[in-house]
Write a protein that holds these residues in place. Structure first.
Motif, PDB file in Angstrom:
ATOM      1  N   GLY A 244       1.997   9.094  -4.728  1.00 28.70           N
ATOM      2  CA  GLY A 244       3.125   9.411  -5.583  1.00 28.70           C
ATOM      3  C   GLY A 244       2.906   8.832  -6.965  1.00 28.70           C
ATOM      4  N   ASP A 245       3.935   8.842  -7.755  1.00 21.96           N
ATOM      5  CA  ASP A 245       3.865   8.309  -9.113  1.00 21.96           C
ATOM      6  C   ASP A 245       3.700   6.794  -9.056  1.00 21.96           C
ATOM      7  OD1 ASP A 245       4.357   7.470 -11.774  1.00 21.96           O
ATOM      8  OD2 ASP A 245       5.673   9.175 -12.116  1.00 21.96           O
ATOM      9  N   ALA A 246       2.708   6.269  -9.754  1.00 24.68           N
ATOM     10  CA  ALA A 246       2.436   4.834  -9.743  1.00 24.68           C
ATOM     11  C   ALA A 246       3.629   4.018 -10.220  1.00 24.68           C
ATOM     12  CB  ALA A 246       1.208   4.517 -10.603  1.00 24.68           C
ATOM     13  N   LEU A 247       4.486   4.603 -11.050  1.00 25.43           N
ATOM     14  CA  LEU A 247       5.667   3.878 -11.518  1.00 25.43           C
ATOM     15  C   LEU A 247       6.654   3.618 -10.389  1.00 25.43           C
ATOM     16  CD1 LEU A 247       6.374   5.610 -14.950  1.00 25.43           C
ATOM     17  CD2 LEU A 247       5.227   3.427 -14.520  1.00 25.43           C
ATOM     18  N   ASP A 248       6.617   4.422  -9.335  1.00 32.63           N
ATOM     19  CA  ASP A 248       7.536   4.273  -8.208  1.00 32.63           C
ATOM     20  C   ASP A 248       7.007   3.349  -7.112  1.00 32.63           C
ATOM     21  OD1 ASP A 248       9.142   6.155  -9.494  1.00 32.63           O
ATOM     22  OD2 ASP A 248       8.265   7.832  -8.377  1.00 32.63           O
ATOM     23  N   LEU A 249       5.735   2.997  -7.155  1.00 35.97           N
ATOM     24  CA  LEU A 249       5.133   2.252  -6.049  1.00 35.97           C
ATOM     25  C   LEU A 249       5.718   0.861  -5.826  1.00 35.97           C
ATOM     26  CD1 LEU A 249       1.408   3.358  -6.252  1.00 35.97           C
ATOM     27  CD2 LEU A 249       3.224   4.210  -4.764  1.00 35.97           C
ATOM     28  N   PRO A 250       5.984   0.061  -6.869  1.00 31.53           N
ATOM     29  CA  PRO A 250       6.555  -1.266  -6.588  1.00 31.53           C
ATOM     30  C   PRO A 250       7.867  -1.191  -5.807  1.00 31.53           C
ATOM     31  CG  PRO A 250       5.751  -1.179  -8.838  1.00 31.53           C
ATOM     32  CD  PRO A 250       5.682   0.222  -8.287  1.00 31.53           C
ATOM     33  N   ALA A 251       8.743  -0.280  -6.167  1.00 34.11           N
ATOM     34  CA  ALA A 251      10.017  -0.141  -5.459  1.00 34.11           C
ATOM     35  C   ALA A 251       9.800   0.362  -4.032  1.00 34.11           C
ATOM     36  CB  ALA A 251      10.938   0.805  -6.224  1.00 34.11           C
ATOM     37  N   ARG A 252       8.853   1.270  -3.858  1.00 29.91           N
ATOM     38  CA  ARG A 252       8.580   1.777  -2.510  1.00 29.91           C
ATOM     39  C   ARG A 252       8.001   0.691  -1.619  1.00 29.91           C
ATOM     40  NH1 ARG A 252       5.111   6.921  -2.973  1.00 29.91           N
ATOM     41  NH2 ARG A 252       5.307   6.839  -0.720  1.00 29.91           N
ATOM     42  N   LEU A 253       7.115  -0.142  -2.159  1.00 30.06           N
ATOM     43  CA  LEU A 253       6.561  -1.247  -1.376  1.00 30.06           C
ATOM     44  C   LEU A 253       7.643  -2.248  -1.005  1.00 30.06           C
ATOM     45  CD1 LEU A 253       3.098  -2.175  -2.933  1.00 30.06           C
ATOM     46  CD2 LEU A 253       3.576  -1.543  -0.571  1.00 30.06           C
ATOM     47  N   ALA A 254       8.548  -2.525  -1.928  1.00 27.17           N
ATOM     48  CA  ALA A 254       9.607  -3.501  -1.684  1.00 27.17           C
ATOM     49  C   ALA A 254      10.510  -3.067  -0.529  1.00 27.17           C
ATOM     50  CB  ALA A 254      10.428  -3.708  -2.949  1.00 27.17           C
ATOM     51  N   ARG A 255      10.621  -1.765  -0.282  1.00 33.75           N
ATOM     52  CA  ARG A 255      11.464  -1.266   0.812  1.00 33.75           C
ATOM     53  C   ARG A 255      10.765  -1.308   2.172  1.00 33.75           C
ATOM     54  NH1 ARG A 255      12.812   2.734  -3.172  1.00 33.75           N
ATOM     55  NH2 ARG A 255      11.449   4.219  -2.146  1.00 33.75           N
ATOM     56  N   LEU A 256       9.457  -1.523   2.179  1.00 32.42           N
ATOM     57  CA  LEU A 256       8.728  -1.590   3.450  1.00 32.42           C
ATOM     58  C   LEU A 256       8.840  -2.998   4.020  1.00 32.42           C
ATOM     59  CD1 LEU A 256       5.449   0.333   2.564  1.00 32.42           C
ATOM     60  CD2 LEU A 256       7.360   1.162   3.926  1.00 32.42           C
ATOM     61  N   PRO A 257       9.246  -3.140   5.273  1.00 30.13           N
ATOM     62  CA  PRO A 257       9.365  -4.471   5.873  1.00 30.13           C
ATOM     63  C   PRO A 257       8.047  -5.243   5.795  1.00 30.13           C
ATOM     64  CG  PRO A 257      10.294  -2.789   7.322  1.00 30.13           C
ATOM     65  CD  PRO A 257       9.588  -2.068   6.205  1.00 30.13           C
ATOM     66  N   GLY A 258       8.106  -6.429   5.219  1.00 30.61           N
ATOM     67  CA  GLY A 258       6.932  -7.289   5.141  1.00 30.61           C
ATOM     68  C   GLY A 258       5.994  -7.007   3.988  1.00 30.61           C
ATOM     69  N   TYR A 259       6.325  -6.065   3.121  1.00 32.46           N
ATOM     70  CA  TYR A 259       5.416  -5.696   2.048  1.00 32.46           C
ATOM     71  C   TYR A 259       5.928  -6.041   0.649  1.00 32.46           C
ATOM     72  CZ  TYR A 259       2.218  -3.274   5.110  1.00 32.46           C
ATOM     73  OH  TYR A 259       1.297  -2.987   6.074  1.00 32.46           O
ATOM     74  N   ALA A 260       7.049  -6.693   0.523  1.00 31.80           N
ATOM     75  CA  ALA A 260       7.653  -6.942  -0.787  1.00 31.80           C
ATOM     76  C   ALA A 260       6.706  -7.688  -1.730  1.00 31.80           C
ATOM     77  CB  ALA A 260       8.954  -7.708  -0.635  1.00 31.80           C
ATOM     78  N   GLU A 261       5.929  -8.618  -1.207  1.00 39.47           N
ATOM     79  CA  GLU A 261       5.009  -9.413  -2.045  1.00 39.47           C
ATOM     80  C   GLU A 261       3.550  -9.012  -1.850  1.00 39.47           C
ATOM     81  OE1 GLU A 261       6.117 -11.502  -4.367  1.00 39.47           O
ATOM     82  OE2 GLU A 261       8.124 -10.887  -3.748  1.00 39.47           O
ATOM     83  N   THR A 262       3.304  -7.893  -1.220  1.00 34.87           N
ATOM     84  CA  THR A 262       1.948  -7.455  -0.910  1.00 34.87           C
ATOM     85  C   THR A 262       1.201  -7.054  -2.178  1.00 34.87           C
ATOM     86  OG1 THR A 262       2.593  -6.688   1.261  1.00 34.87           O
ATOM     87  CG2 THR A 262       0.602  -5.735   0.352  1.00 34.87           C
ATOM     88  N   ARG A 263      -0.063  -7.388  -2.234  1.00 32.45           N
ATOM     89  CA  ARG A 263      -0.949  -6.976  -3.310  1.00 32.45           C
ATOM     90  C   ARG A 263      -2.029  -6.083  -2.716  1.00 32.45           C
ATOM     91  NH1 ARG A 263       2.378  -7.295  -6.677  1.00 32.45           N
ATOM     92  NH2 ARG A 263       2.978  -9.232  -7.610  1.00 32.45           N
ATOM     93  N   ALA A 264      -2.508  -5.142  -3.517  1.00 32.85           N
ATOM     94  CA  ALA A 264      -3.480  -4.155  -3.047  1.00 32.85           C
ATOM     95  C   ALA A 264      -4.900  -4.565  -3.414  1.00 32.85           C
ATOM     96  CB  ALA A 264      -3.169  -2.796  -3.664  1.00 32.85           C
ATOM     97  N   ALA A 265      -5.835  -4.186  -2.570  1.00 32.87           N
ATOM     98  CA  ALA A 265      -7.246  -4.391  -2.859  1.00 32.87           C
ATOM     99  C   ALA A 265      -7.816  -3.203  -3.623  1.00 32.87           C
ATOM    100  CB  ALA A 265      -8.022  -4.597  -1.560  1.00 32.87           C
ATOM    101  N   LEU A 266      -7.125  -2.056  -3.558  1.00 32.89           N
ATOM    102  CA  LEU A 266      -7.639  -0.843  -4.173  1.00 32.89           C
ATOM    103  C   LEU A 266      -6.485   0.016  -4.670  1.00 32.89           C
ATOM    104  CD1 LEU A 266      -9.930   1.305  -4.641  1.00 32.89           C
ATOM    105  CD2 LEU A 266      -9.389   2.132  -2.342  1.00 32.89           C
ATOM    106  N   ALA A 267      -6.646   0.554  -5.867  1.00 30.10           N
ATOM    107  CA  ALA A 267      -5.715   1.553  -6.406  1.00 30.10           C
ATOM    108  C   ALA A 267      -6.553   2.711  -6.931  1.00 30.10           C
ATOM    109  CB  ALA A 267      -4.870   0.966  -7.529  1.00 30.10           C
TER     110      ALA A 267
END
Length: 98
Positions: A7-30
């Motif tokens: 999806g749109d990269a601008l929406d990804l932080p909010a989408r991650l925050a809604r996933l249980p356990g992923y609010a502070e997750t960092r990615a190894a690849l984009a």
């Protein structure tokens, strides 16, 4: 655990925050695959293998390179913010914007 989001990269932080356990997750690849700034509208496909001759699916015209970069820059920044310190960002562009 791995998660694949599209999806749109601008929406990804909010989408991650809604996933249980992923609010502070960092990615190894984009991997970012934005429009290519071709300066035209693209039609929708009307079936598997069909040419894109249907109604307009999206417009890939940004008013020149500055307009395109203005759209792209915040998306690259948003993706970069989600990466680990050693994370990798791939940006898929073509000859019109490279």
């Amino acid at each position: 655990m791995s998660v694949l989001l599209s999806g749109d990269a601008l929406d990804l932080p909010a989408r991650l925050a809604r996933l249980p356990g992923y609010a502070e997750t960092r990615a190894a690849l984009a991997y970012l695959d934005p429009p290519f700034n071709v300066g035209t509208a693209h039609g929708a496909r009307r079936g598997k293998g069909a040419r894109a001759t249907g109604e307009v699916a999206y417009v890939d015209a940004w008013g020149g390179l500055d307009g395109f970069l203005g759209m792209l820059a915040p998306r690259v920044a948003a993706a970069r913010e989600l990466l680990t310190p050693t994370g990798v960002l791939f940006l898929h562009l073509d000859h019109r914007t490279v």
